[in-house]
Design a protein around this motif. Structure first.
Motif, PDB file in Angstrom:
ATOM      1  N   ALA A  64       0.824  -1.213   0.000  1.00 55.47           N
ATOM      2  CA  ALA A  64       0.000   0.000   0.000  1.00 55.47           C
ATOM      3  C   ALA A  64       0.854   1.258   0.000  1.00 55.47           C
ATOM      4  CB  ALA A  64      -0.936   0.004   1.216  1.00 55.47           C
ATOM      5  N   ASP A  65       2.160   1.123   0.326  1.00 59.81           N
ATOM      6  CA  ASP A  65       3.069   2.269   0.370  1.00 59.81           C
ATOM      7  C   ASP A  65       3.752   2.478  -0.979  1.00 59.81           C
ATOM      8  OD1 ASP A  65       2.816   2.885   3.205  1.00 59.81           O
ATOM      9  OD2 ASP A  65       3.842   0.972   3.537  1.00 59.81           O
ATOM     10  N   PRO A  66       4.024   3.748  -1.364  1.00 59.17           N
ATOM     11  CA  PRO A  66       4.713   4.014  -2.636  1.00 59.17           C
ATOM     12  C   PRO A  66       6.105   3.395  -2.677  1.00 59.17           C
ATOM     13  CG  PRO A  66       3.720   6.030  -1.752  1.00 59.17           C
ATOM     14  CD  PRO A  66       3.636   4.992  -0.668  1.00 59.17           C
ATOM     15  N   GLU A  67       6.557   3.082  -3.896  1.00 60.84           N
ATOM     16  CA  GLU A  67       7.879   2.531  -4.151  1.00 60.84           C
ATOM     17  C   GLU A  67       8.109   1.234  -3.385  1.00 60.84           C
ATOM     18  OE1 GLU A  67      10.593   5.826  -3.489  1.00 60.84           O
ATOM     19  OE2 GLU A  67      10.269   6.512  -5.545  1.00 60.84           O
ATOM     20  N   SER A  68       7.152   0.329  -3.529  1.00 61.93           N
ATOM     21  CA  SER A  68       7.246  -0.990  -2.909  1.00 61.93           C
ATOM     22  C   SER A  68       6.921  -2.053  -3.950  1.00 61.93           C
ATOM     23  CB  SER A  68       6.285  -1.092  -1.719  1.00 61.93           C
ATOM     24  OG  SER A  68       4.948  -0.864  -2.141  1.00 61.93           O
ATOM     25  N   TYR A  69       7.285  -3.296  -3.659  1.00 61.29           N
ATOM     26  CA  TYR A  69       7.002  -4.378  -4.616  1.00 61.29           C
ATOM     27  C   TYR A  69       7.005  -5.716  -3.897  1.00 61.29           C
ATOM     28  CZ  TYR A  69      11.839  -5.990  -4.414  1.00 61.29           C
ATOM     29  OH  TYR A  69      13.038  -6.501  -3.974  1.00 61.29           O
ATOM     30  N   PHE A  70       6.357  -6.700  -4.512  1.00 62.48           N
ATOM     31  CA  PHE A  70       6.520  -8.097  -4.109  1.00 62.48           C
ATOM     32  C   PHE A  70       6.418  -8.971  -5.345  1.00 62.48           C
ATOM     33  CE2 PHE A  70       1.892  -7.564  -3.692  1.00 62.48           C
ATOM     34  CZ  PHE A  70       1.392  -8.723  -4.286  1.00 62.48           C
ATOM     35  N   THR A  71       7.002 -10.160  -5.263  1.00 69.75           N
ATOM     36  CA  THR A  71       6.983 -11.095  -6.388  1.00 69.75           C
ATOM     37  C   THR A  71       6.154 -12.322  -6.022  1.00 69.75           C
ATOM     38  OG1 THR A  71       9.025 -12.171  -5.644  1.00 69.75           O
ATOM     39  CG2 THR A  71       9.249 -10.334  -7.185  1.00 69.75           C
TER      40      THR A  71
END
Length: 377
Positions: A64-71
């Motif tokens: 939900a936070d900017p500049e984050s990711y998951f695979t």
């Protein structure tokens, strides 16, 4: 790979229909066709808006936070979900356009993504901006070599992706589920626990089993105590079905043994199945999701995740422990059923059966959808 329509030969009227032929559960070639015609053309649950993405300066971050990711992996396809600086949620193939290395691993917080193989670098909106040592490559156009975008949509806190740009919207798949589930309070749900089970059966055997309550009186004594089986029914819609299982009235002397007692709030256990491989189980005080992932034609991963309110309280921690244990009991019973069925499907004495018109309309509905998708090229 088969390029012709695949016909299942299941009659559209359940009264006249035979079940799916055994080869659809035992032939490895069928699964490869299913991956392209089913799993890459449907909405796949990949996570939630509360998905952990590590920490920044000691502060926990989520997608939900900017500049984050998951695979994540979707039936063998590597996927990355990102939240860019502007707050837009996006999904891409997690395969570098150079030589197919992973663009990212795990999860985290970054403003660019650098391939873990040769360092090609992409922005969070998918543009290729860094290509070390490619001088001398003719006709090289960076603008045409960005990450391959996937469709990404959400419902409540759940994140879905779809590889097919022509597929219907997520809302079309969900139909009336948001309205049907409105008795449950989604706000404030938190992830509580995950359990993975690997089962020696075809993924469709597990789905078939889930979609009917016909076996509950025989195979699930604990669950049978909780529900009013006489009122159990399955309603089918275009891309999903719903099993209604009213909570059974408490009889004198059994209140202490019951997992769910009638009272205020949601009074039914709602079991939604969303084509092809997602179960959404809504109980009076929690939700669980169950994603079914084919590992091979005779091996299946089932991913259970539970969501509760106020997961930190001691009272709810005990409740979570009980709910997970109850679910695990049912799952272990189902694993035995499914593995036995898979062995039976390999028998020379069996090919097809018949459906119970009263109890297996959900299974027949699933098989009709399989025929619709496998019949497309």
């Amino acid at each position: 790979m088969l390029t012709k329509p695949l016909h299942l030969d299941v009659h559209e009227q359940i009264e006249c229909a035979q079940t799916l032929a055994s080869r659809f559960y035992t032939d490895p070639a069928i699964l490869e066709i299913e991956k392209s015609r089913i799993f890459q053309r449907t909405w796949q649950l990949v996570g939630t808006l509360g998905q952990s993405c590590g920490e920044v300066n000691g502060v926990k971050r989520t997608i939900a936070d900017p500049e984050s990711y998951f695979t994540v992996d979707v039936a063998g396809e590597p996927v990355i979900v990102v939240r860019d600086k502007q707050g837009e949620l996006r999904a891409f193939s997690n395969v570098c356009r150079h030589r197919a290395g992973p663009i990212a691993l795990g999860s985290g917080c970054k403003n660019v993504l650098r391939c873990q193989y040769h360092g090609w670098t992409y922005t969070l909106d998918g543009r290729l901006i860094g290509t070390p040592d490619v001088d001398g490559v003719e006709f090289f156009d960076r603008s045409a070599m960005g990450m391959v975008p996937l469709r990404c949509e959400t419902w409540e806190q759940f994140i879905f992706v779809n590889f097919d740009p022509k597929a219907e919207s997520l809302s079309s798949y969900l139909g009336q589920i948001p309205q049907q589930a409105k008795g449950f309070q989604f706000q404030g749900l938190r992830f509580a626990e995950r359990r993975d089970y690997v089962i020696d059966c075809n993924w469709k055997v597990y789905i078939d089993n889930y979609l009917e309550g016909y076996h509950i009186p025989i195979a699930h004594p604990g669950l049978m105590k909780e529900i009013d089986y006489a009122q159990y029914r399955t309603d089918t819609f275009h891309y999903y079905s719903q099993q209604f299982a009213p909570i059974r009235a408490i009889k004198e002397g059994d209140a202490g043994e019951r997992m769910y007692a009638p009272g205020a709030g949601l009074q039914e256990a709602l079991y939604f199945w969303i084509y092809p491989n997602l179960m959404l189980n809504i109980y009076p005080d929690n939700i669980s999701t169950n994603v079914i992932v084919p590992l091979s034609h005779e091996k299946t991963l089932t991913i259970f995740e539970w969501f509760f309110h106020d997961v930190a309280s001691l009272k709810n921690q005990e409740r979570i422990k009980r709910a997970v244990a109850f679910s695990d009991e049912v799952q272990q019973e189902d694993i035995g059923l499914c593995e036995n069925v898979q062995r039976g499907l390999r028998s020379s004495t069996y090919d097809r059966g018949r459906y119970s018109v009263k109890r297996e309309n959900g299974v027949h509905h699933f098989h009709m959808l399989l025929g619709e998708f496998l019949g497309q090229v």
